[in-house]
Enzyme design. Sequence first.
Site, PDB file in Angstrom:
ATOM      1  N   THR A  65      32.336  42.334  39.431  1.00  0.00           N
ATOM      2  CA  THR A  65      32.635  43.618  38.793  1.00  0.00           C
ATOM      3  C   THR A  65      31.661  43.971  37.672  1.00  0.00           C
ATOM      4  O   THR A  65      31.328  45.137  37.480  1.00  0.00           O
ATOM      5  CB  THR A  65      34.095  43.577  38.277  1.00  0.00           C
ATOM      6  OG1 THR A  65      34.925  43.303  39.410  1.00  0.00           O
ATOM      7  CG2 THR A  65      34.517  44.871  37.625  1.00  0.00           C
ATOM      8  N   ARG A  69      33.671  56.271  47.503  1.00  0.00           N
ATOM      9  CA  ARG A  69      34.618  55.709  46.532  1.00  0.00           C
ATOM     10  C   ARG A  69      33.853  55.196  45.307  1.00  0.00           C
ATOM     11  O   ARG A  69      33.777  55.856  44.293  1.00  0.00           O
ATOM     12  CB  ARG A  69      35.457  54.601  47.212  1.00  0.00           C
ATOM     13  CG  ARG A  69      36.744  54.269  46.491  1.00  0.00           C
ATOM     14  CD  ARG A  69      36.568  53.382  45.290  1.00  0.00           C
ATOM     15  NE  ARG A  69      36.082  52.054  45.649  1.00  0.00           N
ATOM     16  CZ  ARG A  69      35.675  51.155  44.749  1.00  0.00           C
ATOM     17  NH1 ARG A  69      35.694  51.433  43.458  1.00  0.00           N
ATOM     18  NH2 ARG A  69      35.198  49.986  45.131  1.00  0.00           N
ATOM     19  N   HIS A 116      -6.394  47.975  48.450  1.00  0.00           N
ATOM     20  CA  HIS A 116      -5.166  48.106  49.258  1.00  0.00           C
ATOM     21  C   HIS A 116      -5.387  49.070  50.418  1.00  0.00           C
ATOM     22  O   HIS A 116      -5.037  48.785  51.564  1.00  0.00           O
ATOM     23  CB  HIS A 116      -4.012  48.621  48.387  1.00  0.00           C
ATOM     24  CG  HIS A 116      -3.460  47.589  47.450  1.00  0.00           C
ATOM     25  ND1 HIS A 116      -2.124  47.293  47.367  1.00  0.00           N
ATOM     26  CD2 HIS A 116      -4.074  46.789  46.552  1.00  0.00           C
ATOM     27  CE1 HIS A 116      -1.940  46.342  46.459  1.00  0.00           C
ATOM     28  NE2 HIS A 116      -3.120  46.024  45.943  1.00  0.00           N
TER      29      HIS A 116
END
Length: 383
Positions: free
Chosen positions: A170, A12, A292
Site C-alpha cells: 500500500t 478504480r 546510437h
Amino acid sequence: MIKVGILDSTLREGEQTPGVIFTVDQRVEIAKALSDLGVSMIEAGHPAVSPDIYEGIKRIVKLKKEGIITSEIVGHSRAVKRDIEIAAELEVDRIAIFYGVSDLHLKAKHKATREEALRTIAETISYAKNHGVKVRFTAEDGSRTDFDFLVTVSKTARDAGADRVSIADTVGILYPSKTKELFSALTREVPNLEFDIHAHNDLGLAVANALAAIEGGATIIHATVNGLGERVGIVPLQQIAAAIKYHFGIEVVKLDKLQYVSSLVEKYSGIPMPPNYPITGDYAFLHKAGVHVAGVLNDPRTYEFMPPETFGRTRDYTIDKYTGKHALRDKYEKLGVKISDAEMDQILAKIKSNTTIRFYRDVDLLELAEEVTGRVLKPRPPE
Ligand code: AKG
C-alpha cells in the site's frame, strides 16, 4: 511454469489519482479498450463510492453479458455488508473486499484486535460468497504485516471462500528480493489459494516488485494504464506488459494496442504522458547521439531491446549537435535530396555549432542545405 495475468485497475485505483474523474461514458469506453487489449480482469470501480461509478459498472456488466467485453469484471468493496450488497446487485463476476491487516492499520483505522479482524474478514467473505460471486480478499498494507499473521489472514480468507488474496504494498516500500521471498513463502505456506500483487510505486520499484512477485508465485498483477493511482500510482500496464513479454516470454495483453489505450487514458485522465515515459512516451523509440543512430541504422537491436513495431510504434531519431554523418545522410536521403560529401560536412559543422536549436525539423534541414549548396531544394513528393 509461470502463469500470470493482468488485473487492470485504471477505473478504480487509477481514478484515485489526484484530479482524475472519469465520466460514465469514458468508463465504458476504457473498459471496452481494456477488454480488447486482453486484460484478464477489469477492476471497474467501488460502486458504493458514488452513483456515477455504480452506473458505469452497470453498463460495463451489461456489455460483459452481451459478450462485447470478455474480461472478468471486479467490483471493489470495503469489508462492510452494505458495500458487498451494492456490488452484488450489479452482478459483477467478482467482489474484491479489502481490509487493512497490519498492526498499524488495525490500531489507527479499524480500532480492532487481530481476532476481531479475522472475524470481520471471514464474515464478509462468506457474506459475499452467499451472493453467488467469486471473491478476492485484499490484505491492505500486507507488505507491512507480520508474516505469520499474513498467513493466518490468507488461510482465513481462503477458508471463508476467497479463491484469491491480493497482497497490497500500500505504501510502496517493498524491494524486489524481499517481494520474491514474501510470495514464495506465502505460496508455500498457504496451498489452494492464488495470490495477486498490488504494488504502489512510491520508490519507483513497482514494476521490479511485480516481476519479483511473479517469480515468487503471484498469478495476477494489478496495473493501471499510465501508472495512475493514489499519490504516484501503481504498476504501469505498458511497462509490466513489455517486461513480462521480454523476461518471461508471455504476452499478457496485445502489445500493439498499448499505445492507443495509453493515449485514450491520457486524454480522459488529463494526466499528460511525459515524453520520456517507457514504451508509450514520445521518446521511447527516438534516438539522438550520432553513435546510437549509426548503430540503429545498421542494426536496430544495438539500442533497442524490442522493435517499436511490437508496440505499434515506429523508430526515429533527432538531428542536433549530437548528430553524426550517418544520420544526416539518411535524413537527406529520406527527404529525397542529393548532397555531396563535402556539402554534408559543411551542413554538419553548422548544426554542431548551433546549440540553440533543440530539434531540427525537415524544413530546417532543407533550409540549411539550400544555404550551403546554393540550390533550391524541395522535399520529395509523396508516391
Ligand atoms: C492499496 O492497498 O493500495 C489498495 O488499493 C488496496 C485495495 C485493493 O487492492 O483491493
